[in-house]
Scaffold this motif. Sequence first.
Motif, PDB file in Angstrom:
ATOM      1  N   PHE A 186       0.848  -1.185   0.000  1.00  0.00           N
ATOM      2  CA  PHE A 186       0.000   0.000   0.000  1.00  0.00           C
ATOM      3  C   PHE A 186       0.887   1.240   0.000  1.00  0.00           C
ATOM      4  O   PHE A 186       2.108   1.147   0.117  1.00  0.00           O
ATOM      5  CB  PHE A 186      -0.941  -0.011   1.209  1.00  0.00           C
ATOM      6  CG  PHE A 186      -1.939  -1.136   1.180  1.00  0.00           C
ATOM      7  CD1 PHE A 186      -3.121  -1.019   0.476  1.00  0.00           C
ATOM      8  CD2 PHE A 186      -1.678  -2.328   1.847  1.00  0.00           C
ATOM      9  CE1 PHE A 186      -4.029  -2.065   0.427  1.00  0.00           C
ATOM     10  CE2 PHE A 186      -2.580  -3.391   1.810  1.00  0.00           C
ATOM     11  CZ  PHE A 186      -3.761  -3.256   1.098  1.00  0.00           C
ATOM     12  N   LYS A 187       0.268   2.419  -0.099  1.00  0.00           N
ATOM     13  CA  LYS A 187       1.035   3.659  -0.163  1.00  0.00           C
ATOM     14  C   LYS A 187       1.523   4.119   1.208  1.00  0.00           C
ATOM     15  O   LYS A 187       2.360   5.000   1.306  1.00  0.00           O
ATOM     16  CB  LYS A 187       0.196   4.762  -0.809  1.00  0.00           C
ATOM     17  CG  LYS A 187      -0.077   4.533  -2.287  1.00  0.00           C
ATOM     18  CD  LYS A 187      -0.894   5.670  -2.873  1.00  0.00           C
ATOM     19  CE  LYS A 187      -1.169   5.446  -4.354  1.00  0.00           C
ATOM     20  NZ  LYS A 187      -1.983   6.542  -4.943  1.00  0.00           N
ATOM     21  N   GLY A 188       0.975   3.537   2.264  1.00  0.00           N
ATOM     22  CA  GLY A 188       1.379   3.921   3.606  1.00  0.00           C
ATOM     23  C   GLY A 188       0.653   3.092   4.640  1.00  0.00           C
ATOM     24  O   GLY A 188      -0.192   2.240   4.312  1.00  0.00           O
ATOM     25  N   SER A 189       0.963   3.337   5.915  1.00  0.00           N
ATOM     26  CA  SER A 189       0.382   2.545   6.995  1.00  0.00           C
ATOM     27  C   SER A 189      -1.134   2.717   7.104  1.00  0.00           C
ATOM     28  O   SER A 189      -1.845   1.772   7.448  1.00  0.00           O
ATOM     29  CB  SER A 189       1.030   2.925   8.326  1.00  0.00           C
ATOM     30  OG  SER A 189       2.291   2.312   8.463  1.00  0.00           O
ATOM     31  N   ALA A 190      -1.639   3.915   6.837  1.00  0.00           N
ATOM     32  CA  ALA A 190      -3.075   4.157   7.008  1.00  0.00           C
ATOM     33  C   ALA A 190      -3.903   3.197   6.151  1.00  0.00           C
ATOM     34  O   ALA A 190      -4.859   2.575   6.640  1.00  0.00           O
ATOM     35  CB  ALA A 190      -3.406   5.602   6.656  1.00  0.00           C
ATOM     36  N   GLU A 191      -3.538   3.077   4.892  1.00  0.00           N
ATOM     37  CA  GLU A 191      -4.267   2.161   4.000  1.00  0.00           C
ATOM     38  C   GLU A 191      -4.087   0.719   4.436  1.00  0.00           C
ATOM     39  O   GLU A 191      -5.045  -0.070   4.426  1.00  0.00           O
ATOM     40  CB  GLU A 191      -3.776   2.329   2.561  1.00  0.00           C
ATOM     41  CG  GLU A 191      -4.198   3.628   1.895  1.00  0.00           C
ATOM     42  CD  GLU A 191      -3.742   3.699   0.453  1.00  0.00           C
ATOM     43  OE1 GLU A 191      -4.436   4.353  -0.328  1.00  0.00           O
ATOM     44  OE2 GLU A 191      -2.704   3.101   0.114  1.00  0.00           O
ATOM     45  N   ALA A 192      -2.860   0.357   4.819  1.00  0.00           N
ATOM     46  CA  ALA A 192      -2.586  -1.016   5.238  1.00  0.00           C
ATOM     47  C   ALA A 192      -3.412  -1.395   6.458  1.00  0.00           C
ATOM     48  O   ALA A 192      -4.009  -2.482   6.519  1.00  0.00           O
ATOM     49  CB  ALA A 192      -1.093  -1.173   5.533  1.00  0.00           C
ATOM     50  N   VAL A 193      -3.472  -0.497   7.429  1.00  0.00           N
ATOM     51  CA  VAL A 193      -4.236  -0.764   8.655  1.00  0.00           C
ATOM     52  C   VAL A 193      -5.719  -0.926   8.344  1.00  0.00           C
ATOM     53  O   VAL A 193      -6.389  -1.833   8.856  1.00  0.00           O
ATOM     54  CB  VAL A 193      -4.021   0.367   9.682  1.00  0.00           C
ATOM     55  CG1 VAL A 193      -4.982   0.220  10.856  1.00  0.00           C
ATOM     56  CG2 VAL A 193      -2.583   0.356  10.191  1.00  0.00           C
ATOM     57  N   THR A 194      -6.249  -0.078   7.484  1.00  0.00           N
ATOM     58  CA  THR A 194      -7.662  -0.155   7.118  1.00  0.00           C
ATOM     59  C   THR A 194      -8.014  -1.505   6.509  1.00  0.00           C
ATOM     60  O   THR A 194      -9.039  -2.117   6.845  1.00  0.00           O
ATOM     61  CB  THR A 194      -8.018   0.967   6.119  1.00  0.00           C
ATOM     62  OG1 THR A 194      -7.817   2.230   6.749  1.00  0.00           O
ATOM     63  CG2 THR A 194      -9.464   0.857   5.651  1.00  0.00           C
ATOM     64  N   GLU A 195      -7.159  -1.984   5.610  1.00  0.00           N
ATOM     65  CA  GLU A 195      -7.432  -3.253   4.934  1.00  0.00           C
ATOM     66  C   GLU A 195      -7.309  -4.449   5.883  1.00  0.00           C
ATOM     67  O   GLU A 195      -8.062  -5.422   5.764  1.00  0.00           O
ATOM     68  CB  GLU A 195      -6.490  -3.423   3.740  1.00  0.00           C
ATOM     69  CG  GLU A 195      -6.725  -2.421   2.621  1.00  0.00           C
ATOM     70  CD  GLU A 195      -8.160  -2.457   2.108  1.00  0.00           C
ATOM     71  OE1 GLU A 195      -8.601  -3.517   1.631  1.00  0.00           O
ATOM     72  OE2 GLU A 195      -8.844  -1.421   2.207  1.00  0.00           O
ATOM     73  N   VAL A 196      -6.382  -4.388   6.812  1.00  0.00           N
ATOM     74  CA  VAL A 196      -6.242  -5.481   7.789  1.00  0.00           C
ATOM     75  C   VAL A 196      -7.427  -5.467   8.749  1.00  0.00           C
ATOM     76  O   VAL A 196      -7.983  -6.520   9.080  1.00  0.00           O
ATOM     77  CB  VAL A 196      -4.908  -5.363   8.545  1.00  0.00           C
ATOM     78  CG1 VAL A 196      -4.841  -6.371   9.703  1.00  0.00           C
ATOM     79  CG2 VAL A 196      -3.739  -5.621   7.599  1.00  0.00           C
TER      80      VAL A 196
END
Length: 326
Positions: A186-196
Amino acid sequence: MTFTRRTLVATLAAFAAAAPFAVAAQAGYPNKPIKVIVPFPAGSTTDIIARAIADKMGQSMGQTLVVENRAGASGTIGQAAVATAAPDGYTIMVHSSSHTVSPHTFAKLPFDTLADFVPVTPISSTPNVLVISPSKNIKTLQELLAYGRANPGKLNFASAGQGSATHLNAEKFKLAAKIDAQNIPFKGSAEAVTEVMAGRVDYYFSPIAPVIGQIRNGQLVPLAVGSPRRAAALPQVPTTAEAGVPGSEFNFWIGMFAPKGTPPAIVNRLQDEVVKALATPEVKERFLTLGADAWTLEPAQFDAYVREEIKSNAALVKAAGLQVQN
């Protein structure tokens, strides 16, 4: 021959004439705002750490430190902006361990990771925590490993970009654990956290800051931290080694860099100001809530550390069989 000598004399004279002005400029540093480039999005751990110290440094130095996010391409867009900036101390970079990863995950970079930057100091060592959605019904690291081994090829994990430090942490864990899992960048942690959190991606080795709130309110389950030691912010969570995966430790750090050619006097001043900022009660309290440990080195020591980590990451990238990006 006479012309060459005259040219040489004139050149030396010009340098001699300019030297006092260069010294004077350094002595008066800073006399205008300083730009701090963060090569990740606002709200990322690197961004939060940069902003935490920027205010205190600005107060001490008598000038504003303006944080500017230049996100994209696993941090290399922001790196390129700093590599080409004037080496006068008015453009600096706060970056993460990804700085030592990109030389091995990109076929061609618009800068030289070693030659184009001056390491100033690390700022913090911040453990990554392996988090998973409660909807997965996995409560321990051993349960995750059991699922992965029983279902080869079905696990996936998030990262804050291909070749980022979060990606390397996950790859090192995967190798040590002997499981098969696919990276979803992902482009950063925010997107990664949302998807998890949504359960669309299985797990993520996240810096603690972007997920501490979700862990506390039960939206994410912490299975282990990837650091050599437990995190002060999550003392009940074991390290991946304690949870049964030795050799999986990964040191996620955030540090400051300047463009090549930045005068040593300015580099040393910046290092001193970081040390002073980290010693203030406000920054100590902020780091505690972020799960970050303050960590500083002299510029020469940090340079040696960066060089050694670039070598070790080369071996990790090769062992993981990561695809090099163009």
